[in-house]
Write a protein that holds these residues in place. Structure first.
Motif, mmCIF file in Angstrom:
data_model
loop_
_atom_site.group_PDB
_atom_site.id
_atom_site.type_symbol
_atom_site.label_atom_id
_atom_site.label_comp_id
_atom_site.label_asym_id
_atom_site.label_seq_id
_atom_site.Cartn_x
_atom_site.Cartn_y
_atom_site.Cartn_z
ATOM 1 N N TRP A 1 15.223 -9.398 23.510
ATOM 2 C CA TRP A 1 15.563 -8.816 24.636
ATOM 3 C C TRP A 1 17.037 -8.121 24.233
ATOM 4 N N MET A 2 18.005 -8.929 23.400
ATOM 5 C CA MET A 2 19.440 -8.399 23.292
ATOM 6 C C MET A 2 19.359 -7.162 22.417
ATOM 7 N N SER A 3 18.274 -7.115 21.355
ATOM 8 C CA SER A 3 18.184 -5.910 20.734
ATOM 9 C C SER A 3 17.997 -4.470 21.544
ATOM 10 N N TRP A 4 17.319 -4.864 22.549
ATOM 11 C CA TRP A 4 17.323 -3.572 23.438
ATOM 12 C C TRP A 4 18.371 -3.094 24.002
ATOM 13 N N ILE A 5 19.464 -3.929 24.284
ATOM 14 C CA ILE A 5 20.709 -3.814 24.605
ATOM 15 C C ILE A 5 21.508 -2.749 23.932
ATOM 16 N N GLU A 6 21.644 -3.544 22.587
ATOM 17 C CA GLU A 6 22.295 -2.850 21.356
ATOM 18 C C GLU A 6 21.751 -3.209 20.030
ATOM 19 N N MET A 7 21.229 -2.567 19.406
ATOM 20 C CA MET A 7 20.502 -2.999 18.040
ATOM 21 C C MET A 7 21.578 -3.740 17.006
ATOM 22 N N LYS A 8 22.956 -3.611 17.333
ATOM 23 C CA LYS A 8 24.134 -4.341 16.575
ATOM 24 C C LYS A 8 24.442 -5.338 17.457
ATOM 25 N N LEU A 9 23.629 -6.324 18.036
ATOM 26 C CA LEU A 9 23.863 -7.294 18.698
ATOM 27 C C LEU A 9 25.088 -8.407 18.407
ATOM 28 N N TRP A 10 25.243 -8.475 17.133
ATOM 29 C CA TRP A 10 26.127 -9.510 16.753
ATOM 30 C C TRP A 10 27.621 -8.884 16.951
ATOM 31 N N GLN A 11 27.579 -7.389 17.200
ATOM 32 C CA GLN A 11 28.906 -6.682 17.810
ATOM 33 C C GLN A 11 29.925 -6.980 16.459
ATOM 34 N N GLY A 12 29.715 -6.967 15.456
ATOM 35 C CA GLY A 12 30.646 -7.110 14.021
ATOM 36 C C GLY A 12 31.237 -8.430 14.068
ATOM 37 N N LYS A 13 31.098 -9.257 14.999
ATOM 38 C CA LYS A 13 31.895 -10.686 14.796
ATOM 39 C C LYS A 13 31.375 -11.503 13.560
ATOM 40 N N PRO A 14 32.522 -12.194 13.246
ATOM 41 C CA PRO A 14 32.510 -13.103 12.126
ATOM 42 C C PRO A 14 31.384 -14.023 12.442
ATOM 43 N N LEU A 15 30.234 -14.518 11.523
ATOM 44 C CA LEU A 15 29.206 -15.323 11.849
ATOM 45 C C LEU A 15 29.082 -16.329 10.858
ATOM 46 N N VAL A 16 28.760 -17.584 11.022
ATOM 47 C CA VAL A 16 28.196 -18.547 10.283
ATOM 48 C C VAL A 16 27.057 -19.057 10.805
ATOM 49 N N MET A 17 26.107 -19.076 9.934
ATOM 50 C CA MET A 17 24.785 -19.810 10.188
ATOM 51 C C MET A 17 24.418 -21.068 9.784
ATOM 52 N N LEU A 18 24.094 -22.211 10.365
ATOM 53 C CA LEU A 18 23.617 -23.566 9.735
ATOM 54 C C LEU A 18 22.284 -23.600 10.526
ATOM 55 N N ALA A 19 21.817 -24.612 9.347
ATOM 56 C CA ALA A 19 20.339 -25.292 10.012
ATOM 57 C C ALA A 19 20.456 -26.790 9.546
#
Length: 187
Positions: free
Chosen positions: A98-116
């Motif tokens: 859904w968010m990708s339809w607002i804007e493809m660059k949905l992370w908006q250039g923010k620093p991101l760390v992904m965990l699992a």
């Protein structure tokens, strides 16, 4: 500094939520003592399953815009992914779609760390690799990833603590990368 944290699992007893909570405590203990944290999860953003017909008929759900706005207001983002059958949860896929339809660059250039965090030995390798591959296309400044596998052997449920020195050191390192000002798009 405002750090948005998100558990991409809709389980009420998510081990990924435990990992996020623990990561927040590590940040508060020294890396980002004065940061403000907001913790979100898919259960906060339940919406219809995406389809082009639903979008045409009713537009993008308000909750989608709310989540997108929260990303925009954050200074950094910390996400922990559950792995379902080798991939992200359907709940996260729906929100992401859904968010990708607002804007493809949905992370908006923010620093991101992904965990699992997973009970298995591969520790979310598939989910993190798939999400890592997507980050450049969706506007993330990916700072790093961390997998914690064999969760019952890594986590003390009584103290709510990772107790293996390697896991603690790796978590602290990736969290420090999240907040570094002098790097871009690292992993």
């Amino acid at each position: 500094m405002k750090i948005l944290t998100f558990t991409a699992s809709n389980s009420r007893k998510s081990i990924n939520r435990s990992l996020i909570d623990f990561a927040i405590s590590r940040l508060q203990e020294g890396i980002a003592e004065n940061a403000e944290f907001e913790v979100l999860g898919p259960n906060d953003f339940e919406m219809p399953i995406y389809s082009i017909d639903r979008e045409r008929d009713g537009g993008i759900p308000e909750l989608t815009q709310t989540f997108f706005t929260k990303i925009g207001e954050a200074d950094a983002i910390l996400v922990s992914f559950a792995e379902h059958n080798g991939f992200i949860t359907s709940a996260w896929k729906n929100i992401f779609g859904w968010m990708s339809w607002i804007e493809m660059k949905l992370w908006q250039g923010k620093p991101l760390v992904m965990l699992a965090a997973t009970p298995g030995r591969r520790a979310g390798a598939n989910v993190l690799e798939s999400q890592k591959t997507l980050t450049p296309h969706f506007g993330a400044d990916l700072r790093g990833t961390l997998r914690v596998g064999k969760w019952p052997e890594a986590w003390d449920p009584e103290t709510k603590d990772l107790f293996q020195a390697d896991d603690l050191a790796a978590l602290d390192e990736v969290l420090a990368q999240l907040l570094r000002k002098d790097i871009q798009h690292q992993d």
